[in-house]
Design an enzyme around this catalytic site. Structure first.
Site, short mmCIF file in Angstrom:
data_model
loop_
_atom_site.label_atom_id
_atom_site.label_comp_id
_atom_site.label_asym_id
_atom_site.label_seq_id
_atom_site.Cartn_x
_atom_site.Cartn_y
_atom_site.Cartn_z
N ASN A 1 0.86 -1.19 0.00
CA ASN A 1 0.00 0.00 0.00
C ASN A 1 0.89 1.23 0.00
O ASN A 1 1.51 1.56 1.01
CB ASN A 1 -0.90 -0.02 1.24
CG ASN A 1 -1.77 1.23 1.34
OD1 ASN A 1 -1.89 1.99 0.38
ND2 ASN A 1 -2.37 1.45 2.50
N TRP A 2 0.96 1.87 -1.15
CA TRP A 2 1.82 3.05 -1.28
C TRP A 2 1.29 4.26 -0.53
O TRP A 2 2.01 5.23 -0.34
CB TRP A 2 2.00 3.42 -2.76
CG TRP A 2 2.77 2.45 -3.58
CD1 TRP A 2 3.25 1.22 -3.20
CD2 TRP A 2 3.16 2.61 -4.95
NE1 TRP A 2 3.91 0.62 -4.24
CE2 TRP A 2 3.87 1.46 -5.34
CE3 TRP A 2 2.97 3.62 -5.89
CZ2 TRP A 2 4.39 1.28 -6.62
CZ3 TRP A 2 3.48 3.46 -7.16
CH2 TRP A 2 4.19 2.30 -7.53
N LYS A 3 0.03 4.23 -0.14
CA LYS A 3 -0.62 5.39 0.49
C LYS A 3 -0.43 6.61 -0.42
O LYS A 3 -0.42 6.45 -1.64
CB LYS A 3 -0.10 5.60 1.91
CG LYS A 3 -0.23 4.32 2.75
CD LYS A 3 -0.05 4.54 4.22
CE LYS A 3 -0.23 3.21 4.97
NZ LYS A 3 -0.21 3.40 6.42
N HIS B 1 -9.77 1.00 4.91
CA HIS B 1 -8.48 1.19 5.56
C HIS B 1 -8.66 2.13 6.74
O HIS B 1 -9.46 3.06 6.70
CB HIS B 1 -7.46 1.76 4.57
CG HIS B 1 -6.06 1.75 5.10
ND1 HIS B 1 -5.59 2.71 5.96
CD2 HIS B 1 -5.03 0.88 4.90
CE1 HIS B 1 -4.32 2.44 6.27
NE2 HIS B 1 -3.97 1.33 5.63
N GLU C 1 -7.11 4.54 7.83
CA GLU C 1 -6.95 5.97 7.56
C GLU C 1 -8.19 6.55 6.90
O GLU C 1 -8.52 7.72 7.10
CB GLU C 1 -5.69 6.18 6.69
CG GLU C 1 -4.42 5.91 7.48
CD GLU C 1 -3.22 5.54 6.63
OE1 GLU C 1 -2.18 5.22 7.23
OE2 GLU C 1 -3.31 5.54 5.39
N GLU D 1 -5.49 -4.94 10.55
CA GLU D 1 -4.47 -3.90 10.73
C GLU D 1 -4.75 -3.18 12.05
O GLU D 1 -5.57 -2.27 12.09
CB GLU D 1 -4.47 -2.92 9.55
CG GLU D 1 -5.86 -2.60 9.00
CD GLU D 1 -5.89 -1.29 8.24
OE1 GLU D 1 -4.90 -0.96 7.58
OE2 GLU D 1 -6.90 -0.58 8.32
N GLY E 1 2.32 2.49 10.78
CA GLY E 1 3.21 3.63 10.63
C GLY E 1 3.87 4.07 11.92
O GLY E 1 4.53 5.10 11.96
N SER F 1 2.78 -2.39 10.18
CA SER F 1 4.24 -2.29 10.26
C SER F 1 4.93 -3.63 10.00
O SER F 1 5.92 -3.97 10.64
CB SER F 1 4.69 -1.70 11.61
OG SER F 1 4.23 -0.37 11.74
N GLY G 1 4.98 1.19 4.48
CA GLY G 1 6.23 1.84 4.12
C GLY G 1 7.25 0.95 3.44
O GLY G 1 7.96 1.37 2.52
#
Length: 251
Positions: free
Chosen positions: A10-12, A98, A100, A169, A175, A213, A235
């Site tokens: 997931n590049w976000k 997600h 976020e 998650e 993160g 993570s 990441g």
């Protein structure tokens, strides 16, 4: 039934035309060298880069994923991207719910369920994300929270739930550098597995990913757990070597 593990990056909100090209070139080189035996690989990219990455990944083992989808089919929804649009770019997977999106955009369990339904109707596999906050974990609510989030998707999609992927998650591990221990992650995955088994006779085909993570150092221990069928990698998916190491750990 043996399932292929799935490692999805997931590049976000990261990426640039040049950086994307370099990353995909490095990933293709690593995968062609054979590190991905029996592992499905996907990258979830910002919608602005779907066309570019579709071209860069063409003919490779890398599947294209989107980071979100509208719960509406079409119409006056400025800024939204429909499942039909994603389908035109060859998108195979789409993240829904997600943390976020839930946290910053106020997405409800019902809206997430509707998004999963739109994706399924377009032949795209939704990656349904569930997870608890630190406060919820400390209050002993982890199981209740993830079961509630998943129940909404099961209720909306019925037997089609077997066509989804579920990603656990823990919000407190995204993160932050903090990771659930393999035992903590397995405990929640087992709860989700039981919930899916109660909802579908084909639950054994549903892949449960861990997303919080996951990195090159901890991937092998997490992926060794009986109910962890892959990873949703943040990441570390932006660094080709790290991402390839995680894929190799799943092989």
């Amino acid at each position: 039934m043996t399932k292929k593990k799935l490692i999805a990056g997931n590049w976000k909100m990261n990426g640039a035309l040049g950086a994307n090209a370099a990353l995909l070139q490095a990933l293709r080189g690593g995968l062609e060298a054979g590190v991905h035996q029996n592992v499905d690989v996907a990258v979830a990219v910002p919608s602005a880069y779907l066309a570019q990455v579709q071209g860069l990944a063409e003919g490779s083992a890398i599947a294209l994923a989107a980071q979100d989808v509208s719960r509406h089919e079409a119409g006056a929804y400025t800024g939204e991207v429909s499942a039909a649009m994603l389908q035109e770019f060859g998108v195979r997977y789409v993240l829904v719910g997600h943390s976020e999106r839930r946290q910053y955009h106020g997405e409800t369990d019902e809206q997430v369920a509707e998004k999963a339904q739109r994706a399924l109707a377009a032949g795209i596999t939704p990656v349904v994300c569930v997870g608890e906050t630190l406060a919820e974990r400390e209050a002993g609510q982890t199981e209740a929270v993830v079961k509630r989030q998943l129940a909404a998707v099961i209720h909306q999609n019925g037997h089609c739930i077997s066509e989804t992927v579920v990603a656990y998650e823990p919000v407190w591990a995204i993160g932050t550098g903090r990771t659930a221990t393999p035992e903590q992650a397995q405990q929640v995955h087992a709860v989700l597995r039981a919930q899916l088994a109660a909802a579908s006779e084909h639950a054994d085909r549903i892949r449960l990913l861990y997303g919080g993570s996951m990195n090159a150092a901890n991937a092998a221990a997490l992926l060794a757990q009986p109910d962890i069928d892959g990873g949703l990698v943040g990441g570390a998916s932006l660094k080709a070597q790290d991402f390839l190491q995680i894929i190799a750990a799943a092989a």
